[in-house]
Design an enzyme around this catalytic site. Structure first.
Site, PDB file in Angstrom:
ATOM      1  N   ARG A 205       0.822  -1.221   0.000  1.00  0.00           N
ATOM      2  CA  ARG A 205       0.000   0.000   0.000  1.00  0.00           C
ATOM      3  C   ARG A 205       0.851   1.265   0.000  1.00  0.00           C
ATOM      4  O   ARG A 205       0.453   2.278  -0.587  1.00  0.00           O
ATOM      5  CB  ARG A 205      -0.942  -0.002   1.198  1.00  0.00           C
ATOM      6  CG  ARG A 205      -2.063  -0.998   1.005  1.00  0.00           C
ATOM      7  CD  ARG A 205      -2.917  -1.098   2.225  1.00  0.00           C
ATOM      8  NE  ARG A 205      -4.115  -1.875   1.927  1.00  0.00           N
ATOM      9  CZ  ARG A 205      -4.916  -2.395   2.851  1.00  0.00           C
ATOM     10  NH1 ARG A 205      -4.641  -2.210   4.131  1.00  0.00           N
ATOM     11  NH2 ARG A 205      -5.969  -3.073   2.513  1.00  0.00           N
TER      12      ARG A 205
ATOM     13  N   LYS B 161     -21.164 -16.398   0.756  1.00  0.00           N
ATOM     14  CA  LYS B 161     -22.617 -16.218   0.848  1.00  0.00           C
ATOM     15  C   LYS B 161     -23.230 -15.408  -0.283  1.00  0.00           C
ATOM     16  O   LYS B 161     -22.603 -14.466  -0.780  1.00  0.00           O
ATOM     17  CB  LYS B 161     -22.943 -15.515   2.166  1.00  0.00           C
ATOM     18  CG  LYS B 161     -22.659 -16.373   3.366  1.00  0.00           C
ATOM     19  CD  LYS B 161     -22.952 -15.601   4.623  1.00  0.00           C
ATOM     20  CE  LYS B 161     -22.805 -16.490   5.837  1.00  0.00           C
ATOM     21  NZ  LYS B 161     -22.969 -15.721   7.068  1.00  0.00           N
TER      22      LYS B 161
ATOM     23  N   GLY C  75     -11.093  -8.939  -1.308  1.00  0.00           N
ATOM     24  CA  GLY C  75      -9.926  -9.413  -0.581  1.00  0.00           C
ATOM     25  C   GLY C  75      -9.474 -10.819  -0.925  1.00  0.00           C
ATOM     26  O   GLY C  75      -8.297 -11.051  -1.186  1.00  0.00           O
TER      27      GLY C  75
ATOM     28  N   GLY D 145     -14.293  -4.012   0.227  1.00  0.00           N
ATOM     29  CA  GLY D 145     -15.656  -3.487   0.330  1.00  0.00           C
ATOM     30  C   GLY D 145     -15.925  -2.418  -0.708  1.00  0.00           C
ATOM     31  O   GLY D 145     -16.996  -2.376  -1.315  1.00  0.00           O
TER      32      GLY D 145
END
Ligand code: AMP
Length: 395
Positions: A35, A201, A353, A376
Site C-alpha cells: 500500500r 454467501k 480481498g 468493500g
C-alpha cells in the site's frame, strides 16, 4: 474531475489521504509495504512538480484515542526508504497548533506524515464532530488529493468531508486507476463481458449479482453461494453452506438472468467432503451433494467449462473464491479460474480481498489488467453505488 496529471503542484502544499493501513509485526516493522509503494506515484508527482505533501491515513482499529501500537510513526522509515533524498517528517498528531506549525514549516519538496486519523472519533464515528475535524485537517494546505480507494466507500472526515474545505481537489493516481477500471470499463465493457462471482454467501454479493445481471453476458458462480442456488433449483445439497432465507431470492435472480438472456452458470460438478477440513475424505460429485457431505470446491468439469467462457471473453470481472481455497485440497477451483483469467486476453479486473489474495498467491498478479486495492469499496463500486470518497473529489 480535475486530473492529477494535468495539475501543477509547484509551490503548493497538498494533503493526501493515503491508505497506509499496513500490517506490522511485533517489532512494529511493516511486513507488507504494497500500500505504501502504491501511493508513491502520487507523492512523487507532487514532489517532482515542486510541491510539498502532507500524508494522512488510518492504521488499525484504535478503540479509545491514541494507542502506541497504531501510531503512524511505524511507517515513517519505510516511506523514507522509498523516497531517498527527500526530507520525510512526522508529527504526533493530525490536528491542532502543533500540526498547523508543522504544515507551515514544511518546505517544498518535503513530506510530512500526520498521526493516525482514527485516534479521533471525529474521523469516522462521531458524525457531528466530523466537519470541524475535517476543517482542521484542511488548514494550511492548498490542495486535497484522495488516493485511498480502500476507504472511498466511507464518508469519513478525511475521505470525503474535507473536500468541502479545500478549493482544489482531485483523485490521486491510484484512485483514478480504480475509477477507470471498476467504473468506466464496467460501465462500457467490451463484450463478451463475463463476471465470476464466488465467496461464502449470496447475501454478501446480492447487490453485485443484481447489478451485473443487467450488464454481463455470462455470470459464473462458485464458492459457498452456489449451493443456495442449487437449493433454489431443487438439487440435493447435503451439508453444504446454504442461506435458507435467500432461496427465493436466488430463484428470482435465476429468473431475472433468464429473462435478460444472461448465461448464468452454476457448477456442474463439485468436491464433496465429509467434514470441513483439509484432510477430509473427498468425493467428486455432480450437482447432487450426498447426505452428510459438503461441497467445498468446484470440480474439474466446471473449471474446464468456466475456463472456456473466460477464454472467449473481452472483459472479465472476478470477485470471490470458487471454494475454500485456504485449504490446499479445495483450492483447485479458485486457482484454475485464476489461471484461466491470466491466460485470457480480456481486460481482467480482480476485486475483493479473497480473490486478490488468491491471485497474489498464484504468482499471476502481473497477468491481470487491474487488481483492486479495496475489498468493500470494489464491491460497492461494482454494485453501481456512488462512493462518497469519489463523489467528494468530483464535485
Ligand atoms: P466472501 O468473504 O463472501 O468472499 O467469502 C470468502 C470465503 O468463502 C473464503 O474464506 C472461503 O473459504 C469461503 N468459501 C468458499 N467456498 C466455500 C464453500 N463451498 N463452502 C464454505 N465456504 C466457502
Amino acid at each position: 474531475m480535475q486530473q492529477i496529471d494535468n495539475y501543477n503542484f509547484a509551490g503548493k502544499k497538498a494533503i493526501v489521504r493515503v491508505d497506509f493501513n499496513v500490517p506490522l509485526n511485533d517489532k512494529f516493522e511493516v511486513t507488507d509495504d504494497t500500500r505504501i509503494v502504491e501511493a508513491m506515484p502520487t507523492i512523487k508527482k507532487i514532489l517532482s512538480d515542486g510541491g510539498a505533501a502532507v500524508l494522512m491515513s488510518h492504521l488499525g482499529r484504535p478503540k479509545e484515542g491514541p494507542e502506541a501500537k497504531f501510531s503512524l510513526k511505524h511507517v515513517v522509515s519505510k516511506v523514507q526508504s522509498l523516497l531517498s533524498g527527500v526530507n520525510v517528517k512526522f508529527v504526533d498528531d493530525c490536528i491542532g497548533d502543533k500540526v498547523l506549525q508543522a504544515k507551515k514549516d514544511l518546505k517544498m519538496g518535503e513530506v510530512l506524515i500526520l498521526e493516525n486519523l482514527r485516534f479521533y472519533k471525529a474521523e469516522d464515528k462521531d458524525k457531528e464532530a466530523m466537519p470541524g475535524f475535517a476543517k482542521q485537517l484542511a488548514e494550511g494546505v492548498d490542495v486535497y488529493v484522495n488516493d485511498a480507494f480502500g476507504t472511498a466507500h466511507r464518508a469519513h472526515a478525511s475521505t470525503a468531508i474535507i473536500a468541502q474545505y479545500v478549493k482544489n481537489k482531485m483523485a490521486g493516481f491510484l484512485l483514478e486507476k480504480e475509477i477507470k477500471f471498476l467504473g468506466d470499463t464496467v460501465a462500457n465493457p467490451e463484450k463478451p463481458f463475463v463476471a465470476i462471482v464466488g465467496g461464502a454467501k449470496v447475501s454478501g454479493k446480492l447487490e453485485v449479482l443484481k447489478s451485473l445481471t443487467g450488464k454481463c453476458d455470462t455470470i459464473l458462480i462458485g464458492g459457498g453461494m452456489a449451493y443456495t442456488f442449487y437449493k433454489a433449483l431443487g438439487y440435493k445439497i447435503g451439508n453444504s453452506l446454504v442461506e435458507e432465507e435467500l432461496v427465493d431470492t436466488a430463484k428470482q435472480i435465476l429468473e431475472d438472468a433468464k429473462a435478460k438472456g444472461v448465461n448464468f452458470m452454476l457448477p456442474v460438478d463439485n468436491l464433496a467432503a465429509d467434514k470441513f477440513d483439509n484432510g477430509a475424505d473427498i468425493m467428486e460429485v455432480g450437482t447432487e451433494i450426498p447426505d452428510g457431505r459438503m461441497a467445498l470446491d468446484i470440480g474439474a468439469k466446471t473449471i474446464k467449462a468456466y475456463a472456456a467462457e473466460i477464454k472467449g471473453a473481452k472483459t472479465v470481472v472476478w470477485n470471490g473464491p470458487m471454494g475454500c481455497f485456504e485449504m490446499p485440497n479445495f483450492a483447485k477451483g479458485t486457482f484454475g479460474v485464476c489461471q484461466a483469467v491470466a491466460d485470457s486476453s480480456a481486460i481482467s479486473i480482480i476485486g475483493g480481498g479473497d480473490s486478490v489474495a488468491a491471485v497474489n498467491q498464484s504468482g499471476l498478479a502481473d497477468k491481470m489488467s487491474h487488481i483492486s486495492t479495496g475489498g468493500g469499496a470494489s464491491l460497492e463500486f461494482l454494485e453501481g453505488k456512488v462512493l462518497p470518497g469519489i463523489a467528494a473529489v468530483r464535485d
